[in-house]
Design an enzyme around this catalytic site. Structure first.
Site: not given
Length: 372
Positions: A29, A42, A47, A85, A125, A143, A197, A207, A213, A311
DNA sequence: AATACGGGGAG
DNA sequence: CTCCCAGTATT
């Protein structure tokens, strides 16, 4: 050059973008900024890990190359492309939203924050991601990755499971977005969270923004972000009927369609009933099929158990194979549709399975069932 | 502010 | 096992 309020020689955004320019992954993408492609990616990525999405995205775009193609497609085709998915309402919402774009925006994904946020399945988001990545509109896209990166970078102990933390991070981010590259900024932030991260053992040594940071400076990067842990999924015990018979010399098995609302909405499955955790009532399962579908079943045998964890639900599935006599020709007057069955019930062969979308666990059960 | 909503990969 | 993932809709 230089940031508005940075003591470093390069601003946060500049270091981030420089790193992104060198290290960004080559993802399907990212070939262009086609708003429809960005949108599909997106939604799929909600998730869901990048590696999981890649093949789905390729197949989906090949099958539905444009908004028009997706808008015109049968919903069953869209669900089939989404099979495995998860979070299937994403697929339904995406198609509904694409049809809305056809109807109200002339087939062009809106670049207006208010308009795009009204589309089904597009939350804070995704709106920010599409606006910034496809249109370079300076909107934040927060996100899980960004939540983690920013709570560490700014040493915030806010619980990232709470909605207001997202809002706080959006407000911190807004003045940091470089106007010449909002899309790259959004992707760079997520890429950093995904590759450097990371949740456990963050790779601060490589990083690009470790020097300022705050969590790293305080030595507490491993304690962040703070997140209340999710509840255990509740246990459910179910008896599953793998019902088979021969029709026209071909082995078929019974599938039913789930309700349009709720868990695995509209997908197909083997019939099953809930039972308590100690006993499985085989006669009850048999009676259920007889009563619901008008199918008298004869012999039954135990098949291997299956476990499936969602979940919020943990399914313990006990599977029984039932056989229906060849002599039986179900044509109960109260039933309609194919083979005298209700519309939401079908005899299906392995060959015809491609026409139905099944939750993965039932694909496994059927594979097990037909292998014997 | 909680809960429903899939499935898989990493440690 | 546990965590959590390029979250959103509904309650």
């Amino acid at each position: 050059m230089g940031g508005q309020n940075e003591s470093m020689s390069d601003s946060f955004a500049e270091r981030l973008l420089a790193w992104f320019g060198e290290r960004k992954r080559d993802l399907p993408w990212r070939k262009n900024k086609n708003p429809y492609h960005v949108w599909v990616s997106e939604i799929m990525l909600q998730q869901t890990r990048v590696e999981t999405v890649i093949p789905y995205f390729e197949r989906f775009i090949a099958r539905f190359p444009t908004i028009h193609d997706l808008a015109e497609a049968p919903e069953a085709d869209v669900l089939k492309m989404w099979e495995g998915l998860g979070y299937y309402s994403r697929a339904r919402n995406l198609q509904a939203a694409v049809r809305e774009v056809q109807a109200s925006y002339g087939g062009v994904v809106p670049s207006d924050a208010v308009q795009i946020a009204t589309l089904k399945g597009v939350g804070p988001y995704t709106a920010g991601a599409i606006l910034s990545i496809a249109y370079d509109v300076p909107e934040p896209a927060v996100d899980g990755n960004v939540l983690r990166v920013m709570t560490r970078y700014k040493l915030l102990y806010d619980d990232i499971a709470k909605a207001k933390t997202r809002v706080r991070i959006e407000n911190i981010l807004r003045p940091l977005i470089p106007l010449q590259a909002p899309g790259d900024f959004t992707q760079a932030l997520m890429e950093l969270g995904s590759l450097v991260c990371v949740p456990k053992n963050p790779k601060c040594d490589i990083c690009p923004v470790a020097a300022d940071c705050e969590a790293k400076l305080a030595g507490v990067q491993s304690e962040l972000p703070v997140k209340t842990k999710a509840k255990q999924p509740r246990a459910e015990f179910r008896a599953v009927a793998f019902v088979q018979r021969m029709i026209g010399g071909e082995r078929k098995f019974l599938l039913r369609r789930r309700p349009e609302q709720g868990l695995l909405a509209g997908l197909w499955e083997c019939p099953h009933i809930e039972h308590d955790d100690t006993q499985t009532d085989i006669p009850l399962l048999s009676e259920h099929c007889a009563a619901e579908y008008g199918i008298p079943m004869q012999r039954s045998e135990r098949m291997p158990d299956f476990e499936h964890v969602f979940s919020h639900i943990h399914w313990h599935l006990r599977v029984y194979r039932f056989h229906v006599d060849d002599e039986f020709h179900g044509n109960d007057a109260k039933h309609v549709g194919v083979d005298g069955l209700p519309e939401h019930v079908r005899w299906v062969s392995v060959r015809e399975l491609g026409d139905y979308t099944l939750p993965l666990v039932f694909s496994k059960i059927i594979r097990q069932g037909v292998s014997v």
